[in-house]
Scaffold this motif. Structure first.
Motif: not given
Length: 893
Positions: A326, A328, A750, A753
């Motif tokens: 999780t 970044y 991505e 996300r």
């Protein structure tokens, strides 16, 4: 076919054979980390056991592939029922029983009994899609603790097999695009630690993202109470390097899970023994755990989510490790920082309303633009293709290093003011650095040197872009400013007009030159027309302080002229009136001729323009055609906004006071109204240039595809400039296609996300995740109002109150918005605004009072609240909500 392997067996390094959990346990044992001994029931064993079910399972798998998420539960339950009823093959039973006896016969120092027939073990699922770098699947399959006896072990293994098909596991895999036929399960059978304390440990802070902190949650007994969330554990934050305790919170620890004699577990409460409230760990034990965590992180090369246990002798054991998925990614600068210490980065693409990642070639465009711009103002930029010194990337988004500005007293104030108007949540987050010595403003000689350098660079930018000249024109004649901005943007359409037979190398040279030399002066130059409007707005705000409330000044900005995005949207509305409910691509001809360079997520030149893919516009036209009441349409709303803005300006003029003040306020309000709308023009100029660059890149891609160096023309957007130039020069086509495939896969990952930080420190800390600094101005947007827990608080953006049904939209292409619904979105850019035309209100996770969405909402007269944290997940489609655009609140019914 191998059915059972020892954790120390080399085969335990193969994910497909033993699953993610076992692979990681094997790696830690090989690195001599304290991990209890054990064996693994392999995926071969799972496939052997479930092979007779294939005819029954395949139709269910086919239904799962096509199912909506809410339909997966019943399908998962049916598969799990089938698997749970099988008889384990005789060969597997014999092998498993022998392995269990061998575990009991071996030597151990875990503190557990050591006999061949009753050794307590933990039986843990280890799926092939589990504990991976991009998807941990934590807790998706089952674990059984203190399993004693061969019969119980067999039952636990079968239960683990069945747990591959729990509803939560099936839904998680469905979300991550993993085919049900591609998964299988192994099971770890591992000696139990006779634990006096246990819990979880993250080698980076999972809340703030700080990579230099280790976080430990602990309770008495087994770790099950902590992992399952049924207890408030002791919570510690440690300095990872030293093991020093930085923060400590003692939990109530209302229950402890203990191993029960003869197998299984039992729960102990404070009334039994009365010791559960004691502190679980002392500082020495915490230092040992932090050291183990650091070793595990070094082994795997990334922060780890671990489970640990302390045995009765106080020795620490690691029973599990998985990546912390999780977090970044850390920001990577284009150049080394000019000085040591932590840095702060602003997500520039998010500030432009773009939550999705940017394609590799799209990011290359920003490197060229920022590299050329930095060179213009005097920075040392050896290669503009690598970006400005402050250019950075993380998670395939564009970031900028703003450390120098934050450490400059004037720069910090200007950043706070800009954030207040453009991205209010960032202004609140920035205040969290007020007490951080690493970001204290420079003083003395350093401050003067920084100020002098900054002044010289600003002067060079002004000279290159002729911004002051345009500002003077705007103040003298706003209509002339608008005409000048349009003329300059129109001239950009002629850029990169190369002959049809130009070769790829010539095209690439031309694009690099235009983006690095022309684009850096386009935006500040055209912005020179809009800047005086904001200065005049600030002047009016200052002169009217104490004489008018902020909402009245905000009303002045309703229905402002000279906004190119508003013009575009109103033209689309007019077109919908002409073509009716069944538009065609041919109907879009003139509109695309003028606005076809625009797109959703348009700052990424890797994405198609409306001219290439007009389907989104056709959907918008069909949506607009459903509005039957002309008085409810955007043109009527805009005209009402014009009148309301003019009326607000007159009211404020009357409140100004003395005649001299009235003259100044009147001029300031007039110029603010007539110039603020020009804020959209600089971006249109940039988009026009990016569209021209995209045309050239696609021409290069077509040539490479024709030569067999790319599979198709648009693969070019998944290459960086250096690889692209290599491909043009004759690089191995297979290697180029592998780069495309890898970059496309990373980009697709991505896209999933959902959380992107606005402000990020170089150690991974997200500023919004830090607690507010005591005494900092302003409440954190998105917090609940103290007098009503239902009320969500963001930033006021467009006055008015509306109660209607929410429509959560995270991707505008193909989205349908019923007339009057409230649009709830993470962010917006001009590609979203066709949806505004029928919206009854707007709620955005991002933005400030002068962000794009706020400006357009005011011009259409729809109430809007921006900067509401996690709005797209806290609100749901179909929910009735009330949006108060003056108070900045959203109240769900």
């Amino acid at each position: 076919m191998t059915l059972i392997v020892a954790l120390d067996d080399p085969e335990c390094a193969e994910l497909a054979a033993v699953g993610g959990k076992a692979v990681n346990l094997h790696a830690m044992r090989a690195a001599e980390l304290p991990v209890p001994d054990g064996v693994v029931v392999t995926t071969d064993a799972y496939r052997l056991a479930t092979a007779p079910l294939a005819p029954a399972l395949e139709p269910l798998f086919e239904q799962m592939r096509a199912a909506e998420p809410h339909d997966l539960g019943l399908l998962a339950a049916r598969v799990r029922e089938y698997v749970g009823l099988i008889d384990l093959p005789a060969e597997l039973v014999r092998t498993l029983d022998a392995a269990y006896v061998a575990l009991g016969a071996g030597t151990t120092d875990t503190g557990s009994p050591d006999t061949a027939t009753d050794v307590p073990v933990a039986v843990r699922s280890s799926a092939t899609s589990e504990d991976l770098a991009d998807a941990s699947f934590a807790g998706q399959q089952d674990t059984y603790l203190n399993v004693v006896g061969a019969d119980a072990v067999r039952d636990a293994v079968l239960a683990c097999f069945a747990s591959l098909w729990t509803q939560r596991a099936v839904a998680y895999r469905h979300t991550h695009g993993i085919d049900p036929a591609d998964v299988s399960l192994a099971v770890v059978v591992q000696r139990m630690v006779d634990a006096r304390a246990a819990g979880v440990m993250f080698t980076a802070d999972p809340i703030t993202g700080t990579r230099t902190h280790t976080v430990v949650d602990a309770n008495h007994g087994l770790g099950e109470s902590v992992v399952s969330g049924e207890v408030n554990p002791d919570h510690y934050v440690l300095d990872s390097a030293t093991g020093t305790v930085l923060a400590r919170r003692t939990g109530d620890k209302a229950v402890a899970v203990r191993a029960r004699a003869g197998g299984g577990v039992e729960r102990e409460t404070p009334q039994v023994g009365g010791t559960l409230t004691d502190d679980v760990l002392d500082d020495a034990a915490l230092r040992d755990l932090a050291a183990l965590g650091s070793r595990a992180q070094a082994l795997f090369g990334a922060p780890q989510d671990t489970e640990w246990a302390l045995d009765t002798d106080g020795r620490a054991w690691l029973t599990q490790a998985r990546p912390v998925t999780t977090l970044y990614p850390l920001v990577q600068r284009a150049a080394p920082p000019p000085a040591p210490g932590r840095r702060i980065f602003l997500c520039a693409s998010l500030a432009q309303g773009l939550t999705r990642p940017i394609t590799p070639l799209g990011r290359e465009a920003f490197k060229l633009i920022t590299g050329g711009g930095a060179r213009f103002v005097g920075f040392d930029v050896p290669d503009v293709r690598r970006g400005a010194p402050a250019y950075a990337e993380a998670g395939q988004r564009v970031f900028g290093d703003i450390t120098a500005a934050v450490r400059n007293p004037l720069g910090r104030r200007l950043a706070a003011v800009a954030f207040h108007y453009m991205e209010a949540r960032s202004a609140t987050a920035l205040s969290r650095l007020d007490a951080d010595p690493d970001f204290a403003p420079a003083t003395g000689g350093t401050r003067l040197v920084d100020a002098a350098r900054g002044a010289v660079r600003i002067a060079r930018m002004f000279a290159a872009s002729r911004l002051p000249v345009r500002a003077v024109i705007a103040l003298r004649d706003p209509d002339a400013a608008f005409a000048g901005a349009l003329a300059e943007i129109e001239a950009l359409r002629g850029e990169l007009a190369l002959p049809a037979d130009a070769d790829p190398a010539t095209r690439l040279d031309a694009v690099e030159q235009v983006l690095s030399q022309r684009a850096p002066v386009v935006m500040p130059g055209v912005a020179g027309y809009a800047l005086p409007g904001f200065v005049c707005l600030a002047l009016a705000r200052h002169l009217l302080a104490g004489r008018a409330d902020p909402g009245e000044l905000q009303d002045v900005l309703r229905g402002v002229p000279h906004n190119v995005t508003t013009q575009m949207d109103l033209e689309l509305w007019d077109l919908s009136r002409r073509v009716g409910p069944d538009p065609s691509v041919e109907d879009l001809g003139p509109f695309l001729g003028r606005w076809g360079d625009r797109a959703v997520a348009e700052i990424d030149l890797g994405l198609p323009r409306w001219r290439e893919e007009p389907e989104h516009l056709l959907g918008a036209l069909r949506n607009l055609a459903r509005v039957e009441d002309e008085s409810a349409g955007p043109r009527a709303q805009f005209e009402r906004g014009e009148r309301a803005g003019a009326d607000a300006a007159r009211r404020l003029l009357e409140a100004a006071g003395s005649p001299a003040r009235r003259v100044v306020v009147g001029f300031a309000l007039d110029r603010a109204r007539r110039l603020v709308g020009l804020r959209e023009a600089p971006k249109l100029g940039l988009i026009t240039l990016l569209a021209r660059a995209r045309e050239q890149f696609l021409a290069i891609g077509a040539a490479l595809a024709a030569d067999g160096r790319l599979e198709r023309a648009d693969d070019v957007v998944f290459l960086d400039l250096f690889t692209l130039r290599d491909a043009i020069g004759g690089a191995d086509p297979a290697r180029v296609r592998r780069v495309v495939a890898a970059n496309r896969a990373d980009y697709d990952a991505e896209l999933r996300r959902r959380h992107v930080p606005r402000l990020l420190l170089s150690d991974g800390t997200e500023l919004e995740a830090l607690p507010p600094v005591a005494g900092a101005a302003g409440a954190a947007p998105g917090s609940a109002a103290p007098d009503d827990p239902r009320v969500l608080v963001g930033s006021p953006a467009s006055a008015g109150v509306v109660t209607a049904t929410a429509r959560v939209v995270t991707e505008p292409v193909g989205a349908q918005l019923e007339p009057g619904e409230i649009l709830v979105a993470p962010s917006t850019d001009p590609g979203w605004t066709p949806l505004f035309l029928t919206a009854g209100g707007l709620v955005m996770e991002m933005g400030g009072s002068n962000s794009h969405g706020a400006v357009v909402a005011r011009e259409y007269g729809i109430p809007a609240v921006v900067g509401l944290a996690h709005a797209a997940t806290r609100l749901r489609t179909g929910q009735r909500i009330t949006v108060d655009g003056s108070a900045g609140t959203v109240t769900p019914d």
